[in-house]
Design an enzyme around this catalytic site. Structure first.
Site, PDB file in Angstrom:
ATOM      1  CG  ASN A  10      -1.065  -5.012   7.665  1.00  0.00           C
ATOM      2  OD1 ASN A  10       0.104  -5.338   7.688  1.00  0.00           O
ATOM      3  ND2 ASN A  10      -1.889  -5.430   6.733  1.00  0.00           N
ATOM      4  CG  ASP A  12       1.243  -7.573   6.139  1.00  0.00           C
ATOM      5  OD1 ASP A  12       1.094  -8.400   7.047  1.00  0.00           O
ATOM      6  OD2 ASP A  12       0.403  -7.366   5.242  1.00  0.00           O
ATOM      7  CG  HIS A  13       4.687  -3.087   4.766  1.00  0.00           C
ATOM      8  ND1 HIS A  13       5.100  -3.886   3.721  1.00  0.00           N
ATOM      9  CD2 HIS A  13       3.421  -2.716   4.476  1.00  0.00           C
ATOM     10  CE1 HIS A  13       4.127  -3.967   2.816  1.00  0.00           C
ATOM     11  NE2 HIS A  13       3.095  -3.273   3.267  1.00  0.00           N
ATOM     12  NE  ARG A  21      21.379  -6.271   5.356  1.00  0.00           N
ATOM     13  CZ  ARG A  21      22.165  -5.442   6.035  1.00  0.00           C
ATOM     14  NH1 ARG A  21      21.816  -4.190   6.236  1.00  0.00           N
ATOM     15  NH2 ARG A  21      23.326  -5.845   6.503  1.00  0.00           N
ATOM     16  CG  HIS A  46      -1.793 -10.324   2.984  1.00  0.00           C
ATOM     17  ND1 HIS A  46      -1.965  -9.452   1.941  1.00  0.00           N
ATOM     18  CD2 HIS A  46      -2.086 -11.555   2.471  1.00  0.00           C
ATOM     19  CE1 HIS A  46      -2.340 -10.107   0.852  1.00  0.00           C
ATOM     20  NE2 HIS A  46      -2.407 -11.386   1.146  1.00  0.00           N
ATOM     21  NE  ARG A  48       1.421 -10.362  -1.673  1.00  0.00           N
ATOM     22  CZ  ARG A  48       0.575  -9.525  -2.270  1.00  0.00           C
ATOM     23  NH1 ARG A  48       0.013  -8.537  -1.602  1.00  0.00           N
ATOM     24  NH2 ARG A  48       0.287  -9.661  -3.545  1.00  0.00           N
ATOM     25  NE  ARG A  52       4.862  -9.585  -2.461  1.00  0.00           N
ATOM     26  CZ  ARG A  52       4.115  -8.945  -3.373  1.00  0.00           C
ATOM     27  NH1 ARG A  52       3.820  -7.671  -3.183  1.00  0.00           N
ATOM     28  NH2 ARG A  52       3.667  -9.546  -4.437  1.00  0.00           N
ATOM     29  CG  HIS A  53       4.631  -8.876   3.667  1.00  0.00           C
ATOM     30  ND1 HIS A  53       3.610  -9.702   4.008  1.00  0.00           N
ATOM     31  CD2 HIS A  53       4.137  -7.992   2.765  1.00  0.00           C
ATOM     32  CE1 HIS A  53       2.517  -9.335   3.348  1.00  0.00           C
ATOM     33  NE2 HIS A  53       2.805  -8.322   2.565  1.00  0.00           N
ATOM     34  CD  GLU A  73      -5.067  -8.026   5.169  1.00  0.00           C
ATOM     35  OE1 GLU A  73      -4.209  -8.053   4.272  1.00  0.00           O
ATOM     36  OE2 GLU A  73      -5.435  -6.975   5.703  1.00  0.00           O
ATOM     37  CB  THR A 103      -0.052  -3.039  -1.881  1.00  0.00           C
ATOM     38  OG1 THR A 103      -0.913  -3.222  -0.762  1.00  0.00           O
ATOM     39  CG2 THR A 103      -0.600  -1.903  -2.746  1.00  0.00           C
ATOM     40  CB  THR A 104      -4.410  -5.883  -1.413  1.00  0.00           C
ATOM     41  OG1 THR A 104      -3.569  -6.654  -0.563  1.00  0.00           O
ATOM     42  CG2 THR A 104      -5.624  -6.697  -1.796  1.00  0.00           C
ATOM     43  CD  GLU A 154     -10.259  -4.290   5.781  1.00  0.00           C
ATOM     44  OE1 GLU A 154     -10.297  -5.220   6.613  1.00  0.00           O
ATOM     45  OE2 GLU A 154      -9.224  -3.654   5.514  1.00  0.00           O
ATOM     46  CG  HIS A 197      -5.197  -0.737   0.669  1.00  0.00           C
ATOM     47  ND1 HIS A 197      -4.373   0.037  -0.103  1.00  0.00           N
ATOM     48  CD2 HIS A 197      -4.681  -1.981   0.625  1.00  0.00           C
ATOM     49  CE1 HIS A 197      -3.404  -0.704  -0.617  1.00  0.00           C
ATOM     50  NE2 HIS A 197      -3.558  -1.941  -0.174  1.00  0.00           N
ATOM     51  N   GLY A 198      -4.222   2.204   2.674  1.00  0.00           N
ATOM     52  CA  GLY A 198      -3.662   3.503   2.327  1.00  0.00           C
ATOM     53  C   GLY A 198      -3.965   4.620   3.305  1.00  0.00           C
ATOM     54  N   GLY A 219      -1.686  -0.156   8.098  1.00  0.00           N
ATOM     55  CA  GLY A 219      -0.353  -0.723   8.252  1.00  0.00           C
ATOM     56  C   GLY A 219       0.763   0.140   7.710  1.00  0.00           C
ATOM     57  CG  HIS A 220       2.935   1.395   3.465  1.00  0.00           C
ATOM     58  ND1 HIS A 220       2.971   2.658   2.959  1.00  0.00           N
ATOM     59  CD2 HIS A 220       4.127   0.826   3.151  1.00  0.00           C
ATOM     60  CE1 HIS A 220       4.118   2.843   2.346  1.00  0.00           C
ATOM     61  NE2 HIS A 220       4.835   1.750   2.444  1.00  0.00           N
TER      62      HIS A 220
HETATM   63  N1  PXP Z   1      -6.902  -3.980   4.674  1.00  0.00           N
HETATM   64  C1  PXP Z   1      -6.567  -4.917   3.778  1.00  0.00           C
HETATM   65  C2  PXP Z   1      -7.586  -5.943   3.411  1.00  0.00           C
HETATM   66  C3  PXP Z   1      -5.261  -4.978   3.222  1.00  0.00           C
HETATM   67  O1  PXP Z   1      -4.963  -5.930   2.317  1.00  0.00           O
HETATM   68  C4  PXP Z   1      -4.313  -4.035   3.655  1.00  0.00           C
HETATM   69  C5  PXP Z   1      -2.919  -4.110   3.126  1.00  0.00           C
HETATM   70  O2  PXP Z   1      -2.349  -5.324   3.432  1.00  0.00           O
HETATM   71  C6  PXP Z   1      -4.704  -3.081   4.601  1.00  0.00           C
HETATM   72  C7  PXP Z   1      -6.010  -3.066   5.072  1.00  0.00           C
HETATM   73  C8  PXP Z   1      -3.748  -2.077   5.126  1.00  0.00           C
HETATM   74  O3  PXP Z   1      -3.343  -1.210   4.127  1.00  0.00           O
HETATM   75  P1  PXP Z   1      -2.132  -0.248   4.394  1.00  0.00           P
HETATM   76  O4  PXP Z   1      -0.938  -1.091   4.680  1.00  0.00           O
HETATM   77  O5  PXP Z   1      -2.029   0.540   3.129  1.00  0.00           O
HETATM   78  O6  PXP Z   1      -2.507   0.616   5.569  1.00  0.00           O
END
Ligand code: PXP
Length: 248
Positions: A10, A12-13, A21, A46, A48, A52-53, A73, A103-104, A154, A197-198, A219-220
């Site tokens: 992912n 996004d970040h 910036r 994602h 949104r 935002r990203h 997403e 976040t989600t 998921e 996630h996480g 992702g993060h």
């Molecule tokens: N899966 C889904 C459905 C998510 O919404 C996210 C965060 O956007 C992730 C996975 C990835 O989570 P993380 O960025 O915490 O790794």
């Protein structure tokens, strides 16, 4: 059962840092191409509601640039459905979205909105997208996702990762057991099972070891780790940990 475990990165970040910036740098599409070369099996982004990203232009560029599948997403809104139908990404993952959240935060309440969601995802599936629903590891949500015709669920690993980070090991292990049981249950209904996630280097292995899980979306942590080691080594290490857990 296939033993292949895909890694969806992912990005996004990367866009979060760029947008801080208001510049063109760092470019999430460049990160996605590097992720591809580093062993990512797919790219997740994602879009949104508040942009935002990731932006609409990023999605357009990703669709053009990627050689691996895009997992798009999005919230279950008419605006997002139109965008998805225009681009027809390989996969669409429906997530809950609250404007004020960082976040989600939780999974989608499929059971509560079954009728609306069934109608919402049908055109996406008809357009050839694999529709995935992001849910908590909960039997009622899994059954509802199955009834509305989703191809994939998921499972939200956020609570498991939070308990680990907070040192609440009994709660973490209970959540892990629930994720394991619900992965098997979703698979038994014929759903493809993803998780995410996480997840971090410290938390990925037990989830990667579930035989029913076919894809992790991360992702993060990877983007954060890239600050210290670079994106390629971060992804390669995640891949190594996933593969080792899978073999064990
Ligand atoms: N899966 C889904 C459905 C998510 O919404 C996210 C965060 O956007 C992730 C996975 C990835 O989570 P993380 O960025 O915490 O790794």
């Amino acid at each position: 059962m296939s033993n292949v475990l895909r890694l969806g990165v992912n990005i996004d970040h990367v866009a979060t840092v760029r947008n801080a910036r208001g510049s063109a740098y760092p470019d999430p599409v460049r990160a996605a191409k590097l992720a591809e070369r580093s062993g990512a099996d797919g790219i997740t982004a994602h879009l949104r509601e508040d942009r935002r990203h990731i932006t609409d232009a990023d999605i357009e560029r990703l669709v053009d640039a990627l050689s691996v599948p895009l997992n798009f997403e999005m919230a279950a809104t008419d605006e997002m459905q139109k965008i998805a139908l225009r681009h027809r990404p390989h996969a669409v993952c429906i997530v809950p979205e609250k404007r004020e959240e960082r976040t989600t935060e939780g999974g989608l309440e499929v059971a509560r909105e079954e009728n609306r969601l069934a109608h919402f995802i049908a055109p996406l599936a008809d357009a050839g997208c694999r529709v995935s629903i992001f849910i908590a590891a909960d039997a009622a949500q899994i059954e509802a996702a199955h009834r509305i015709g989703a191809a994939v669920v998921e499972l939200h690993t956020g609570a498991y990762c939070d308990y680990h980070a907070e040192g609440k090991l009994a709660a973490r292990d209970a959540e892990l057991a629930r994720l394991r049981e619900m992965s098997a249950y979703a698979h038994s209904l014929g759903l493809e099972v993803h998780a995410g996630h996480g997840l971090t280097f410290d938390t990925v292995a037990p989830i990667a070891a579930f035989p029913e899980v076919r894809e992790l979306n991360i992702g993060h942590f990877l983007i954060g780790e890239a600050i210290f080691t670079g994106l390629q080594p971060a992804i390669m290490e995640m891949r190594r940990l996933m593969d080792a857990a899978r073999r064990a």
